[in-house]
Scaffold this active site. Structure first.
Site, PDB file in Angstrom:
ATOM      1  N   ARG A  70     -18.635  -2.532  17.297  1.00 46.42           N
ATOM      2  CA  ARG A  70     -17.883  -3.776  17.162  1.00 46.42           C
ATOM      3  C   ARG A  70     -16.581  -3.748  17.962  1.00 46.42           C
ATOM      4  NH1 ARG A  70     -16.950  -4.245  11.773  1.00 46.42           N
ATOM      5  NH2 ARG A  70     -18.930  -5.297  11.472  1.00 46.42           N
ATOM      6  N   CYS A  85     -19.341   1.886   7.819  1.00 49.02           N
ATOM      7  CA  CYS A  85     -18.635   1.231   8.916  1.00 49.02           C
ATOM      8  C   CYS A  85     -17.426   2.110   9.213  1.00 49.02           C
ATOM      9  CB  CYS A  85     -18.224  -0.185   8.510  1.00 49.02           C
ATOM     10  SG  CYS A  85     -17.289  -1.070   9.779  1.00 49.02           S
ATOM     11  N   CYS A 113     -16.555  -9.264   5.035  1.00 51.30           N
ATOM     12  CA  CYS A 113     -15.850  -8.020   4.759  1.00 51.30           C
ATOM     13  C   CYS A 113     -14.592  -8.320   3.948  1.00 51.30           C
ATOM     14  CB  CYS A 113     -15.467  -7.325   6.060  1.00 51.30           C
ATOM     15  SG  CYS A 113     -16.856  -7.076   7.179  1.00 51.30           S
ATOM     16  N   CYS A 157       0.296   4.758   6.874  1.00 54.35           N
ATOM     17  CA  CYS A 157      -0.380   4.604   8.164  1.00 54.35           C
ATOM     18  C   CYS A 157       0.570   3.906   9.136  1.00 54.35           C
ATOM     19  CB  CYS A 157      -1.660   3.799   8.001  1.00 54.35           C
ATOM     20  SG  CYS A 157      -2.823   4.504   6.793  1.00 54.35           S
ATOM     21  N   CYS A 209       0.290   0.081  10.293  1.00 53.82           N
ATOM     22  CA  CYS A 209      -0.099  -0.948   9.330  1.00 53.82           C
ATOM     23  C   CYS A 209       1.082  -1.734   8.765  1.00 53.82           C
ATOM     24  CB  CYS A 209      -0.887  -0.310   8.187  1.00 53.82           C
ATOM     25  SG  CYS A 209      -1.585  -1.532   7.048  1.00 53.82           S
ATOM     26  N   CYS A 211       0.831  -1.205   0.000  1.00 53.95           N
ATOM     27  CA  CYS A 211       0.000   0.000   0.000  1.00 53.95           C
ATOM     28  C   CYS A 211       0.865   1.255   0.000  1.00 53.95           C
ATOM     29  CB  CYS A 211      -0.919  -0.002   1.217  1.00 53.95           C
ATOM     30  SG  CYS A 211      -2.038   1.420   1.270  1.00 53.95           S
ATOM     31  N   CYS A 269     -19.305  -6.109   2.925  1.00 56.70           N
ATOM     32  CA  CYS A 269     -18.602  -4.898   3.320  1.00 56.70           C
ATOM     33  C   CYS A 269     -17.251  -4.908   2.629  1.00 56.70           C
ATOM     34  CB  CYS A 269     -18.424  -4.858   4.843  1.00 56.70           C
ATOM     35  SG  CYS A 269     -17.518  -3.406   5.458  1.00 56.70           S
TER      36      CYS A 269
END
Length: 323
Positions: free
Chosen positions: A263, A191, A100, A60, A63, A56, A131
Site C-alpha cells: 500500500r 498489516c 480501518c 513515537c 506522531c 497516547c 482492520c
C-alpha cells in the site's frame, strides 16, 4: 524461483542488492512479479478512521497524537458506535472495501475491548473488511478481536531494528514483534510496514524490509508511508525523502512480498499525480482513500478519481490472497 512463490529466506545482502539495482531494472522485476500475482491490475481501496484521537502514552517521534509532544492536537474519547458505523457507510459509498479503525493507545485495555468488538461486528455487517490498530495486545485479546470478525491487525515496525530507538523508546522492537505474533496466532491477517523519511539511511530501509521478510507467513498487507512532518514532534524537521526513493522501496517490497498488498499510504497528499503514478507503476496496489488518514490530510475523492482514471487502474474489491 517462480515469481509467485514467496521466499522466507531472503538475506539482508540479497535485499540490498535488489534495492540498489538501476531503477528501470528494479521496476521491471517488480512489474514481472506483479503481473504473475495480480494480473487484473486492480487497486484495493481502504479508508482509515481515528476512533480515539490523541493522548497516547507512547513517544513515537513522528506522531501528533503522543502526549509527550505539544502539537496542538486535542485528545478525544472513544467514538460512539453509531458514528463509526456512519463513517463506514460513507467509506463504502465512496468505493472503499476495507475499513480501518485506529485508536491512540499504547495498548488495548480489556475494558475497551467490548466496544471495539462491537465496532468490528457492525462494520462487518456493512459488508466491509475490517482492520484495527490499537497498540500492543495482551493475552487473549487477539482471539476476542478475531471472534468479533476482525480481518486485519495493523502494527507497523516503523523502521529498522538498528534505527528504532531514534524513533521511539517507550516500547521495544520485540514488543512489536510479540504483538504481531499474538495477532497471527489468533488467525488474523497482518498489516505491517513502516515509515520512510524519518532521518534513517537507505541501509535502514533495507533493514526494515528484511525484518518484514522474516515474518512467516509474510504480512498480507505491507503499507509504505512517507513521513508527513508534524510541527512539535522530534522528527518534524527530518530531511525530505524523494518520491523515487519511495518508488524504489515499493518495488523491492513487491518483489519480496509477491502475494501481499503493497500500500502507498501516508504522504500521497504531498505528491503530484505523476509521482503517485510512479509508485503504482513500481508495484503498489493499494491506497488509503478519503480526505483524512488519522490526523493528516489525504488527496480526497476527486484527485483519487483522476489518478485511477489517468493510470487506467480499476478500483474494485477482490478476495484477499493468502500467502
Amino acid at each position: 524461483m517462480p515469481f509467485d512463490m514467496p521466499r522466507h529466506d531472503w538475506s539482508r545482502d540479497e535485499i540490498k542488492a535488489l534495492y540498489e539495482l538501476p531503477l528501470d531494472t528494479l521496476i521491471g522485476r517488480a512489474l514481472a512479479v506483479k503481473q504473475a500475482n495480480w494480473a487484473d491490475g486492480k487497486i484495493q481501496k481502504s479508508q482509515l478512521l481515528s476512533i480515539k484521537t490523541g493522548g497516547c502514552a507512547e513517544n513515537c517521534g513522528y506522531c501528533s497524537q503522543s502526549a509527550h509532544f505539544d502539537t496542538g492536537l486535542e485528545a478525544s474519547k472513544l467514538m460512539p458506535l453509531d458514528e463509526v458505523v456512519e463513517a463506514a457507510r460513507e467509506a463504502k459509498a465512496g468505493g472503499a472495501d476495507r475499513f480501518c479503525m485506529g485508536a491512540a493507545w499504547r495498548e488495548l485495555k480489556d475494558r475497551d475491548l467490548p466496544k471495539v468488538a462491537d465496532m468490528i461486528r457492525a462494520v462487518k455487517a456493512e459488508g466491509m473488511e475490517t482492520c484495527v490498530t490499537l497498540g500492543m495486545l495482551g493475552e487473549g485479546q487477539a482471539e476476542k478481536l478475531a471472534e468479533a470478525g476482525l480481518d486485519y491487525y495493523n502494527h507497523n515496525l516503523d523502521t529498522s531494528r538498528e534505527y528504532y530507538d531514534k524513533v521511539v523508546t517507550t516500547r521495544t522492537y520485540e514488543d512489536r514483534i510479540d504483538t504481531l505474533g499474538k495477532a497471527r496466532e489468533a488467525g488474523l491477517n497482518l498489516c505491517v510496514g513502516g515509515i520512510l523519511g524519518m532521518g534513517e539511511s537507505r541501509e535502514d530501509r533495507i533493514g526494515l524490509i528484511h525484518e518484514l521478510a522474516q515474518l512467516t507467513p509474510h504480512p498480507e498487507s505491507v503499507p509504505i508511508n512517507m513521513l508527513v512532518p508534524i510541527d512539535g514532534t522530534p522528527l518534524g524537521d527530518s530531511p525530505e525523502i524523494s518520491v523515487t526513493e519511495m518508488a524504489r522501496a515499493i518495488a523491492v517490497c513487491r518483489v519480496v512480498f509477491p502475494k501481499s498488498w503493497v500500500r502507498l499510504s501516508a504522504g500521497r497528499e504531498g505528491m503530484t499525480e505523476g509521482e503517485q503514478a510512479l509508485c503504482l507503476l513500481a508495484g503498489a496496489n493499494s491506497i488509503f482513500v478519503g480526505a483524512r488518514l488519522l490526523t493528516t490530510d489525504n488527496p480526497g475523492e476527486d484527485r483519487d478519481a483522476s489518478l485511477l482514471k489517468n493510470t487506467g487502474f480499476e478500483a474494485v474489491a477482490r478476495d484477499v490472497m493468502q500467502v
